[in-house]
Design an enzyme around this catalytic site. Structure first.
Site, PDB file in Angstrom:
ATOM      1  N   LYS A 200       0.861  -1.185   0.000  1.00  0.00           N
ATOM      2  CA  LYS A 200       0.000   0.000   0.000  1.00  0.00           C
ATOM      3  C   LYS A 200       0.897   1.235   0.000  1.00  0.00           C
ATOM      4  O   LYS A 200       1.668   1.463   0.920  1.00  0.00           O
ATOM      5  CB  LYS A 200      -0.916  -0.003   1.226  1.00  0.00           C
ATOM      6  N   ARG A 210     -10.905   9.399   2.060  1.00  0.00           N
ATOM      7  CA  ARG A 210     -10.820  10.013   3.388  1.00  0.00           C
ATOM      8  C   ARG A 210     -11.989  10.949   3.638  1.00  0.00           C
ATOM      9  O   ARG A 210     -12.441  11.110   4.774  1.00  0.00           O
ATOM     10  CB  ARG A 210      -9.477  10.725   3.529  1.00  0.00           C
ATOM     11  N   LYS A 222       1.285  10.057   5.694  1.00  0.00           N
ATOM     12  CA  LYS A 222       1.407   8.645   6.051  1.00  0.00           C
ATOM     13  C   LYS A 222       2.677   7.998   5.499  1.00  0.00           C
ATOM     14  O   LYS A 222       2.763   6.779   5.380  1.00  0.00           O
ATOM     15  CB  LYS A 222       0.160   7.886   5.584  1.00  0.00           C
ATOM     16  N   GLU A 238       7.737  -6.526   1.181  1.00  0.00           N
ATOM     17  CA  GLU A 238       6.538  -6.419   2.019  1.00  0.00           C
ATOM     18  C   GLU A 238       5.587  -7.588   1.762  1.00  0.00           C
ATOM     19  O   GLU A 238       5.038  -8.180   2.698  1.00  0.00           O
ATOM     20  CB  GLU A 238       5.829  -5.090   1.744  1.00  0.00           C
ATOM     21  N   LYS A 253      -2.211  -1.518  -3.716  1.00  0.00           N
ATOM     22  CA  LYS A 253      -3.049  -0.317  -3.698  1.00  0.00           C
ATOM     23  C   LYS A 253      -2.154   0.906  -3.824  1.00  0.00           C
ATOM     24  O   LYS A 253      -1.137   0.985  -3.129  1.00  0.00           O
ATOM     25  CB  LYS A 253      -3.833  -0.272  -2.373  1.00  0.00           C
ATOM     26  N   SER A 279     -10.333   5.540  -4.775  1.00  0.00           N
ATOM     27  CA  SER A 279     -11.295   6.636  -4.872  1.00  0.00           C
ATOM     28  C   SER A 279     -10.858   7.737  -5.825  1.00  0.00           C
ATOM     29  O   SER A 279     -11.671   8.291  -6.565  1.00  0.00           O
ATOM     30  CB  SER A 279     -11.540   7.219  -3.484  1.00  0.00           C
ATOM     31  N   TYR A 318     -15.327   0.845  -6.684  1.00  0.00           N
ATOM     32  CA  TYR A 318     -16.592   1.538  -6.451  1.00  0.00           C
ATOM     33  C   TYR A 318     -17.498   1.411  -7.673  1.00  0.00           C
ATOM     34  O   TYR A 318     -18.684   1.749  -7.596  1.00  0.00           O
ATOM     35  CB  TYR A 318     -16.327   3.007  -6.126  1.00  0.00           C
TER      36      TYR A 318
END
Length: 328
Positions: A200, A210, A222, A238, A253, A279, A318
Site C-alpha cells: 500500500k 478520506r 502517512k 513487504e 493499492k 477513490s 466503487y
C-alpha cells in the site's frame, strides 16, 4: 515495402480482429462479476443514505440501508464486500474499533442475517477510530507500531466473532499479519482469512476515500508507514513478509498507477492477488465523464480489464455495481 511484398504477407493479425465473434474467441483476459468486491461505507443512524461529495454515485449507508444495498449487490452477482465504518465516537486509544457493539460489528451481523452467503471482508485500521486520522495509535506525533498491532488484533478478533469471513489489515504496520493470524487462531477463528494490504503506497489518490470516512490525517502524512511510490523491490519484500506471516490474499493499492507492481507480484508469488481501484481513480473518471470528455462506461470497463490483464485476481472497485450490470 513493395506491392509484391504486401500481397505475400503471411501473418495478418487483423484477421483475428475482423468481427466481434472472432475478437471474443481470442480474447486473452476476461473480466467477470466474480472478480469484483464492492467497498461499502456504513455510518450511525437509521434510514440514512449520504452521497460522498467527492465520489459521485458512491454513498454512505446506515446499517439498515446497507443491508438492502447488499441484497441488491447479491442479486447482481456481486458476492463480496469490503466493509468500512464511521464510528459513533473517536478516541485516542481507538477502543471503538473493537467494541462488540461497534459500527462494523453490528453491520456484519445485520448483513449476515439477511444475506448470509455474502462474503464480508472488513477493514482493519485505526484511521476512522481516532481523532488523528492515522492508521495507528499516536504518541507525541509518532505513529506507534507495536502498540497499534495489539489493538489491530483485538479489532480483527471482534470482526471474526461478529461473523466476518476475511479481515483486511490496511494499516501497513510491521508484523501485524503474523500477530493477527495468531490472535485469530488462538480465539478459535482459524477459518477466518486475512487479505493483507501488503503493498500500500503513500499515494495522492486516496483523498475522496478520506472524505467518505471522515478520516483525513490531522497532522503530517502517512509516509512513515505507507510505501514510497518510487519503490518496487520494497513491495516484493513487504508482500513476501506478509505471505510468510500468514496472508491468504495480498493487495496492491492503488490500482491503475501501480499495475507494474501487480504484474511483478503475480509473476513471483503463488497467492491470489487483489488490486484496489481507489477513490481518486474513480473520481477522476467521474469528473471527466461529467465534462463530456470521455465515455464513462467504456473507460470503466477498460480500466477494470487492464487490472485483470496485469495479473489481478480480485478487484476492489466503487464501480462494481455498474460493471456487474454491464457484464450481465
Amino acid at each position: 515495402m513493395s506491392q509484391i511484398d504486401l500481397l505475400n504477407i503471411v501473418h495478418r493479425p487483423r484477421r483475428l480482429r475482423r468481427t466481434a465473434a472472432l475478437r471474443n474467441l481470442v480474447q486473452e483476459n476476461t473480466l467477470t462479476v466474480n472478480d469484483l468486491v464492492f467497498p461499502l461505507f456504513i455510518m450511525p443512524g437509521t434510514n440514512g443514505v449520504e452521497e460522498v461529495a467527492s465520489m459521485p454515485g458512491s454513498f454512505r449507508y446506515t446499517i439498515d440501508n446497507a443491508v438492502r444495498e447488499c441484497q441488491e449487490l447479491w442479486d447482481l452477482g456481486i458476492q463480496a464486500i469490503d466493509l468500512f465504518g464511521i464510528p459513533e465516537q473517536k478516541t485516542e486509544d481507538g477502543s471503538e474499533a473493537y467494541n462488540d457493539k461497534g459500527i462494523i460489528q453490528e453491520g456484519i451481523r445485520a448483513i449476515k442475517a439477511k444475506v448470509p452467503d455474502m462474503c464480508i471482508m472488513t477493514d482493519v485500521a485505526l484511521d476512522p477510530f481516532t481523532p488523528f486520522g492515522h492508521d495507528g495509535l499516536v504518541k507525541d506525533g509518532i505513529i506507534l507500531n507495536d502498540e497499534t498491532v495489539e489493538v489491530l488484533c483485538k479489532m480483527a478478533v471482534s470482526h471474526a466473532e461478529a461473523g466476518a469471513d476475511f479481515v483486511s489489515p490496511s494499516d501497513m504496520m510491521d508484523g501485524r499479519i503474523g500477530a493477527i493470524r495468531e490472535a485469530l487462531d488462538d480465539t478459535g477463528h482459524s477459518d477466518v482469512g486475512i487479505l493483507s494490504y501488503a503493498a500500500k503506497y503513500a499515494s495522492s489518490f486516496y483523498g475522496p476515500f478520506r472524505d467518505a470516512l471522515h478520516s483525513a490525517p490531522q497532522f503530517g502524512d502517512k509516509t512513515t508507514y505507507q510505501m514510497n511510490p518510487g519503490n518496487t523491490d520494497e513491495a516484493m519484500k513487504e508482500i513476501e513478509l506478509d505471505i510468510i506471516e500468514g496472508a491468504d490474499i495480498v493487495m496492491v493499492k492503488p490500482g491503475l498507477a501501480y499495475l507494474d507492481i501487480v504484474h511483478r507480484t503475480k509473476e513471483r508469488f503463488d497467492v491470489p492477488v487483489a488490486i484496489y481501484h481507489v477513490s481518486g481513480e474513480y473520481a477522476m473518471v467521474k469528473a471527466a465523464a461529467a465534462r463530456g470528455w470521455i465515455d464513462e462506461e467504456r473507460v470503466m470497463m477498460e480500466s477494470l480489464l487492464c487490472m485483470k490483464r496485469a495479473g489481478a485476481d480480485i478487484i476492489f472497485t466503487y464501480y462494481a455495481k455498474e460493471a456487474a450490470k454491464k457484464l450481465r
